[in-house]
Motif scaffolding. Structure first.
Motif, short mmCIF file in Angstrom:
data_model
loop_
_atom_site.label_atom_id
_atom_site.label_comp_id
_atom_site.label_asym_id
_atom_site.label_seq_id
_atom_site.Cartn_x
_atom_site.Cartn_y
_atom_site.Cartn_z
N GLY A 94 4.21 12.31 0.49
CA GLY A 94 4.98 11.37 1.29
C GLY A 94 4.12 10.41 2.09
N HIS A 95 3.08 9.90 1.48
CA HIS A 95 2.12 9.03 2.17
C HIS A 95 2.36 7.56 1.81
N VAL A 96 1.92 6.69 2.71
CA VAL A 96 1.99 5.24 2.51
C VAL A 96 0.65 4.64 2.92
N PRO A 97 0.40 3.38 2.52
CA PRO A 97 -0.81 2.73 3.01
C PRO A 97 -0.77 2.64 4.54
N PRO A 98 -1.89 2.86 5.21
CA PRO A 98 -1.92 2.79 6.68
C PRO A 98 -1.40 1.47 7.24
N SER A 99 -1.57 0.39 6.48
CA SER A 99 -1.12 -0.92 6.94
C SER A 99 0.42 -1.02 7.04
N TRP A 100 1.14 -0.03 6.53
CA TRP A 100 2.60 -0.04 6.58
C TRP A 100 3.15 0.50 7.90
N LEU A 101 2.35 1.19 8.67
CA LEU A 101 2.86 1.89 9.84
C LEU A 101 3.56 0.98 10.85
N ASP A 102 3.00 -0.19 11.11
CA ASP A 102 3.62 -1.10 12.08
C ASP A 102 4.98 -1.59 11.59
N ALA A 103 5.07 -1.98 10.31
CA ALA A 103 6.33 -2.48 9.76
C ALA A 103 7.39 -1.38 9.76
N ILE A 104 7.00 -0.16 9.43
CA ILE A 104 7.94 0.96 9.43
C ILE A 104 8.39 1.25 10.86
N GLY A 105 7.46 1.20 11.79
CA GLY A 105 7.80 1.41 13.20
C GLY A 105 8.78 0.35 13.70
N ARG A 106 8.59 -0.91 13.30
CA ARG A 106 9.52 -1.98 13.70
C ARG A 106 10.92 -1.72 13.15
N ALA A 107 10.99 -1.27 11.91
CA ALA A 107 12.30 -0.98 11.31
C ALA A 107 13.02 0.12 12.09
N ALA A 108 12.29 1.18 12.38
CA ALA A 108 12.89 2.30 13.12
C ALA A 108 13.31 1.86 14.52
N GLN A 109 12.52 1.00 15.17
CA GLN A 109 12.84 0.55 16.52
C GLN A 109 14.13 -0.26 16.59
N VAL A 110 14.47 -0.98 15.53
CA VAL A 110 15.70 -1.77 15.53
C VAL A 110 16.87 -0.99 14.95
N GLY A 111 16.68 0.31 14.74
CA GLY A 111 17.78 1.16 14.32
C GLY A 111 18.01 1.26 12.82
N ILE A 112 17.05 0.83 12.03
CA ILE A 112 17.19 0.96 10.58
C ILE A 112 16.62 2.31 10.18
N PRO A 113 17.48 3.20 9.63
CA PRO A 113 16.95 4.50 9.21
C PRO A 113 15.99 4.34 8.03
N VAL A 114 14.89 5.07 8.11
CA VAL A 114 13.88 5.03 7.06
C VAL A 114 13.67 6.45 6.55
N LEU A 115 13.86 6.63 5.24
CA LEU A 115 13.60 7.91 4.60
C LEU A 115 12.34 7.78 3.78
N VAL A 116 11.66 8.89 3.59
CA VAL A 116 10.52 8.91 2.68
C VAL A 116 10.72 10.05 1.69
#
Length: 180
Positions: A94-116
């Motif tokens: 369940g890994h992603v490129p490290p450069s994705w962490l900020d974009a994923i964090g932004r999605a979660a902060q605005v209430g978009i559920p993110v599954l992996v």
């Protein structure tokens, strides 16, 4: 699912060949049984989770595949394109490129559920490792690890849940239904 005299659990069956008669299988789980003429033989018990209620319309849920050096702009594009949920098809556990962490964090902060989920045919996602981009770092940002589901099945489950529930309830329901 029944195909070519074989019985499969819907949760685990996958299309494994584009042209062979044995086009479906359940990698890592096997068949539930088989059909021989009028005889149905069940070799494994079926686990039936509670059915999910369905709302009037399914919201848009995007699948974003992770791969070496993949750009995080795919996440931003899915969100700006109207996705109300994201399924990340991660690498390995369940890994992603490290450069994705900020974009994923932004999605979660605005209430978009993110599954992996994992792109692998067998084995669940698991926070076995700790490094930037690991499942452990994703979970710190609110990502939900969906165990034993393909990206397409996780997408449908998330869309159904979002069709009837508030975003904050989806996390709890996903964890109850699809997280080991």
């Amino acid at each position: 699912m029944v195909f070519n005299e074989s019985l499969f659990a819907a949760r685990h069956v996958r299309k494994v060949s584009t042209y062979q008669v044995q086009g479906f299988d359940s990698p890592g789980y096997g068949k539930l049984g088989y059909v021989d003429g009028s005889r149905v033989h069940l070799a494994q018990a079926v686990r039936r989770p509670a059915p999910l209620p369905l709302g009037e319309m399914l919201p848009q849920v995007a699948i974003v595949p992770a791969y070496l050096d993949a750009s995080s702009t795919m996440i931003d594009a899915a969100i700006s394109g109207g996705a109300e949920g994201l399924v990340i098809e991660g690498l390995g556990r369940g890994h992603v490129p490290p450069s994705w962490l900020d974009a994923i964090g932004r999605a979660a902060q605005v209430g978009i559920p993110v599954l992996v989920v994992s792109s692998c045919y067998q084995g669940p996602v698991h926070p076995s490792y700790e490094f930037p981009g690991s499942l452990a770092s994703l979970e710190e940002r609110g990502v939900i690890a969906a165990t034993d589901l393909s990206a397409r099945k996780a997408r449908l489950a998330l869309a159904v849940m979002l069709s009837i529930e508030a975003t904050e309830d989806v996390s709890t329901r996903m964890k109850q239904a699809y997280v080991a």
